[in-house]
Write a protein that holds these residues in place. Structure first.
Motif, short mmCIF file in Angstrom:
data_model
loop_
_atom_site.label_atom_id
_atom_site.label_comp_id
_atom_site.label_asym_id
_atom_site.label_seq_id
_atom_site.Cartn_x
_atom_site.Cartn_y
_atom_site.Cartn_z
N GLY A 288 0.79 -1.23 0.00
CA GLY A 288 0.00 0.00 0.00
C GLY A 288 0.81 1.27 0.00
O GLY A 288 0.39 2.29 0.58
N SER A 289 1.96 1.26 -0.66
CA SER A 289 2.81 2.46 -0.67
C SER A 289 2.28 3.56 -1.59
O SER A 289 2.49 4.74 -1.33
CB SER A 289 4.24 2.08 -1.11
N PHE A 290 1.58 3.18 -2.67
CA PHE A 290 1.05 4.17 -3.60
C PHE A 290 -0.23 4.78 -3.02
O PHE A 290 -1.17 4.07 -2.69
CB PHE A 290 0.74 3.54 -4.95
N SER A 291 -0.27 6.09 -2.90
CA SER A 291 -1.46 6.77 -2.38
C SER A 291 -2.64 6.55 -3.33
O SER A 291 -2.48 6.57 -4.55
CB SER A 291 -1.21 8.27 -2.23
N THR A 292 -3.82 6.37 -2.75
CA THR A 292 -5.03 6.20 -3.57
C THR A 292 -5.57 7.55 -4.03
O THR A 292 -6.35 7.62 -4.97
CB THR A 292 -6.12 5.45 -2.78
N ASP A 293 -5.19 8.61 -3.34
CA ASP A 293 -5.56 9.97 -3.75
C ASP A 293 -4.49 10.92 -3.22
O ASP A 293 -3.55 10.51 -2.54
CB ASP A 293 -6.95 10.35 -3.23
N GLY A 294 -4.65 12.21 -3.55
CA GLY A 294 -3.63 13.18 -3.17
C GLY A 294 -3.82 13.82 -1.82
O GLY A 294 -3.02 14.68 -1.43
N MET A 295 -4.84 13.42 -1.09
CA MET A 295 -5.14 14.02 0.21
C MET A 295 -4.02 13.75 1.23
O MET A 295 -3.57 12.62 1.39
CB MET A 295 -6.45 13.47 0.75
N ILE A 296 -3.60 14.82 1.90
CA ILE A 296 -2.56 14.71 2.93
C ILE A 296 -3.26 14.77 4.28
O ILE A 296 -3.69 15.83 4.72
CB ILE A 296 -1.51 15.83 2.77
N ASP A 297 -3.39 13.63 4.89
CA ASP A 297 -4.14 13.49 6.13
C ASP A 297 -3.39 14.14 7.30
O ASP A 297 -2.17 13.99 7.41
CB ASP A 297 -4.36 12.00 6.40
N GLU A 298 -4.11 14.82 8.18
CA GLU A 298 -3.47 15.50 9.31
C GLU A 298 -2.81 14.51 10.27
O GLU A 298 -1.75 14.79 10.82
CB GLU A 298 -4.47 16.37 10.08
N GLN A 299 -3.43 13.34 10.45
CA GLN A 299 -2.84 12.33 11.33
C GLN A 299 -1.51 11.84 10.76
O GLN A 299 -0.54 11.64 11.49
CB GLN A 299 -3.80 11.16 11.51
N GLU A 300 -1.47 11.65 9.44
CA GLU A 300 -0.22 11.23 8.80
C GLU A 300 0.83 12.34 8.90
O GLU A 300 2.02 12.07 9.07
CB GLU A 300 -0.49 10.86 7.33
N TRP A 301 0.38 13.59 8.77
CA TRP A 301 1.29 14.73 8.90
C TRP A 301 1.91 14.75 10.30
O TRP A 301 3.11 14.98 10.46
CB TRP A 301 0.53 16.02 8.63
N ASN A 302 1.08 14.49 11.30
CA ASN A 302 1.57 14.45 12.68
C ASN A 302 2.52 13.28 12.90
O ASN A 302 3.50 13.38 13.64
CB ASN A 302 0.41 14.39 13.66
N ASN A 303 2.24 12.15 12.24
CA ASN A 303 3.12 10.99 12.33
C ASN A 303 4.48 11.32 11.74
O ASN A 303 5.53 10.93 12.29
CB ASN A 303 2.50 9.78 11.61
N LEU A 304 4.47 12.06 10.62
CA LEU A 304 5.73 12.51 10.00
C LEU A 304 6.55 13.33 10.99
O LEU A 304 7.76 13.14 11.14
CB LEU A 304 5.42 13.35 8.76
N GLN A 305 5.88 14.24 11.70
CA GLN A 305 6.60 15.10 12.64
C GLN A 305 7.06 14.31 13.88
O GLN A 305 8.09 14.65 14.47
CB GLN A 305 5.72 16.28 13.03
N ASP A 306 6.32 13.28 14.24
CA ASP A 306 6.77 12.39 15.32
C ASP A 306 8.09 11.72 14.93
O ASP A 306 9.01 11.60 15.74
CB ASP A 306 5.72 11.31 15.62
N VAL A 307 8.15 11.29 13.67
CA VAL A 307 9.36 10.64 13.15
C VAL A 307 10.53 11.63 13.17
O VAL A 307 11.64 11.29 13.59
CB VAL A 307 9.12 10.10 11.72
N MET A 308 10.29 12.85 12.71
CA MET A 308 11.33 13.87 12.68
C MET A 308 11.77 14.25 14.09
O MET A 308 12.97 14.44 14.35
CB MET A 308 10.83 15.11 11.94
N GLU A 309 10.82 14.36 14.98
CA GLU A 309 11.10 14.72 16.37
C GLU A 309 11.95 13.66 17.03
O GLU A 309 12.92 13.95 17.75
CB GLU A 309 9.78 14.88 17.12
N SER A 310 11.61 12.40 16.76
CA SER A 310 12.35 11.28 17.33
C SER A 310 13.80 11.27 16.87
O SER A 310 14.71 10.88 17.61
CB SER A 310 11.67 9.95 16.95
#
Length: 337
Positions: A288-310
């Motif tokens: 499931g690596s290919f996005s089904t649409d272009g929507m950038i979910d806020e939860q995923e955005w926060n997960n990205l920042q969790d990764v960066m913060e870590s």
């Protein structure tokens, strides 16, 4: 009779004038050149190549000029300097730009991939279920510090109770392009690799894929089309057409077979064995690596920042509403079927 002939001639002239006027208007609006800079050439970006190869951008009146601007730093520098209009790169780069105090923020407007694209490759085959603790004390050939692959890798390791800087003999001084060669030449007991290098290493019998960092680190706005706010404000119609084309490609990839996707993108990977491309497409599609649409979910955005913060790469959390604009993806999702 003369009057009839005159009427007919006048009608023909008017029709010709209307046709020429329509063509004149269309010629100005029909074709718009858009310069894309992709951070690397990767099967991971299959929907992008599908949109080009299947003519989805062309249907929207867009002429795509695609260049590979190797590395996130170089891609973002090229975007900020006006060398490209749209960048395909990790969302973290837009956050780095904001942290540097840019007056013209880079806006994420269309997501392409939604997981990390790297895999854990071992030098020796594993017997039984893989235990992440078996990495402790081993020589690990990692990715570039501050890059999304390394941050997703570290996030995964920490999730499994491993401190990458204390529990591993971590190597991070090898250039991105040379990591596969370094591992194949004997550097490291484990390595974090993108495709198709992971599959090629496997086929050569020099390593074995034992885990997916994409699966382990969860969904992220991993690779996103982005542009400067000033460009989007001046070219909103073009951005919408661009998003429509990407959405059509995403729809197509979701329903197409692995063979069909492979055939569509092979012209972009002429130096790669077709069976390797097919295997990589299947691996990314299955997880499931290919996005089904272009929507950038806020939860995923926060997960990205969790990764960066870590990873210690985030000075302060970036406002989702400031750096993400989903309006184009929303309209594309509704309009393109």
């Amino acid at each position: 009779m003369n009057r009839k002939r005159w009427s007919l001639a006048l009608s023909l002239l008017l029709a010709a004038a209307l046709t020429l006027t329509a063509c004149g208007k269309g010629s100005k609006e029909e074709v718009t050149k858009v310069r894309i800079g992709e951070v690397t050439r990767s099967i991971f970006y299959a929907p992008e190549y599908v949109a080009i190869a299947k003519g989805f951008f062309k249907e929207q009146g867009l002429d795509i000029d695609l260049t590979t601007t190797s590395g996130g730093d170089k891609t973002m520098t090229t975007l900020l300097s006006g060398g490209i209009d749209v960048a395909l790169v990790g969302s973290e780069t837009s956050i780095y730009v904001q942290q540097q105090g840019s007056g013209d923020p880079v806006i994420n407007f269309m997501q392409l991939t939604q997981t990390d694209g790297t895999f854990l490759v071992a030098r020796k085959p594993q017997t039984g279920a893989f235990d992440w603790n078996s990495l402790k004390g081993k020589v690990f050939l990692g990715q570039r510090k501050g890059g999304m692959p390394q941050m997703a890798g570290e996030f995964t390791l920490k999730k499994h109770g491993i401190d990458p800087h204390k529990d591993l003999d971590l190597i991070q001084n090898v250039d991105f392009a040379n990591i596969p060669t370094a591992f194949a030449s004997g550097t490291g007991e484990y390595v974090q690799l993108f495709e198709p290098q992971a599959t090629v290493i496997e086929k050569e019998g020099k390593g074995y894929v034992i885990a997916s960092f994409g699966v382990e680190s969860g969904k992220l706005p991993y690779t996103v089309f982005m542009a400067k706010k000033s460009f989007i404000d001046k070219n909103s119609g073009t951005i919408q057409k661009f998003s429509n084309a990407v959405q059509k490609a995403q729809n197509w990839v979701q329903t197409a077979s692995v063979d069909e996707i492979t055939d569509a993108i092979m012209s972009f990977f002429q130096d790669t064995d077709k069976e390797v491309v097919k295997g990589v497409v299947k691996r990314y599609k299955d997880q499931g690596s290919f996005s089904t649409d272009g929507m950038i979910d806020e939860q995923e955005w926060n997960n990205l920042q969790d990764v960066m913060e870590s990873a210690g790469e985030l000075k302060q959390r970036a406002d989702y509403k400031v750096l993400v604009d989903n309006q184009f993806a929303e309209k594309a999702k509704e309009a393109v079927k």
